[in-house]
Design a protein around this motif. Structure first.
Motif, short mmCIF file in Angstrom:
data_model
loop_
_atom_site.label_atom_id
_atom_site.label_comp_id
_atom_site.label_asym_id
_atom_site.label_seq_id
_atom_site.Cartn_x
_atom_site.Cartn_y
_atom_site.Cartn_z
N GLU A 71 0.90 -1.20 -0.12
CA GLU A 71 -0.12 0.02 -0.09
C GLU A 71 0.93 1.17 0.10
O GLU A 71 0.69 2.05 -0.87
N ASP A 72 1.79 1.26 0.83
CA ASP A 72 2.74 2.42 1.01
C ASP A 72 3.55 2.67 -0.49
O ASP A 72 3.76 3.90 -0.67
N GLN A 111 -7.89 3.71 -1.37
CA GLN A 111 -9.17 3.47 -0.52
C GLN A 111 -10.35 3.13 -1.08
O GLN A 111 -10.88 2.28 -1.07
N ARG A 112 -10.24 4.07 -2.22
CA ARG A 112 -11.91 4.24 -2.68
C ARG A 112 -11.57 3.64 -4.05
O ARG A 112 -12.38 3.94 -4.90
N PRO A 145 0.26 12.93 -1.44
CA PRO A 145 0.17 11.60 -0.75
C PRO A 145 -1.35 11.44 0.07
O PRO A 145 -1.58 10.21 -0.03
N GLY A 146 -1.94 12.25 0.48
CA GLY A 146 -3.21 12.05 1.33
C GLY A 146 -4.24 11.70 0.26
O GLY A 146 -5.09 10.67 0.64
N PRO A 203 -12.44 0.82 -5.78
CA PRO A 203 -13.67 0.02 -6.15
C PRO A 203 -14.51 1.21 -6.77
O PRO A 203 -14.97 1.13 -8.00
N GLU A 204 -14.76 2.12 -6.03
CA GLU A 204 -15.84 3.21 -6.55
C GLU A 204 -15.17 3.98 -7.77
O GLU A 204 -15.87 4.37 -8.67
N ILE A 205 -13.91 4.07 -7.82
CA ILE A 205 -13.23 4.72 -9.07
C ILE A 205 -13.26 3.94 -10.13
O ILE A 205 -13.63 4.50 -11.08
N GLU A 206 -12.69 2.89 -9.77
CA GLU A 206 -12.82 1.69 -11.03
C GLU A 206 -14.26 1.78 -11.73
O GLU A 206 -14.42 1.82 -12.91
N ARG A 207 -15.33 1.80 -10.64
CA ARG A 207 -16.60 1.64 -11.23
C ARG A 207 -17.08 3.06 -12.34
O ARG A 207 -17.38 2.74 -13.08
#
Length: 86
Positions: free
Chosen positions: A20-21, A50-51, A42-43, A53-57
């Protein structure tokens, strides 16, 4: 005493303890410096991961819309413009 461990490297060759890092570092690099002072990249990169799945959709829906999209004057010579950032 020495011991063995697992590490992950971003595209710049920097070591990270978790995948993840390393991914967040790569995403932040793609985003570049955002904001005044310390970069917000970075944030934002962490939030993108973290989001995911929503972004891919969202991008799947975007691609579907583009597949059906016919610009006004499609028979004429039309130059497609890239969207502007921000």
């Amino acid at each position: 005493m020495a011991h063995r461990g697992t590490g992950f490297f971003d595209t710049r060759g920097n070591y990270h303890k978790t995948p993840e890092d390393a991914t967040i570092a790569d995403l932040a690099g793609i985003l570049g410096k955002i904001g005044e002072g310390d970069s917000l990249a970075p944030g934002i990169a962490q939030m993108l991961l973290q989001r995911r799945p929503e972004i891919e959709r969202l991008f799947e829906e975007h691609d579907a819309m583009l597949a059906d999209y016919q610009p006004v004057g499609a028979g004429a010579k039309v130059t497609r413009l890239e969207p502007r950032a921000g």
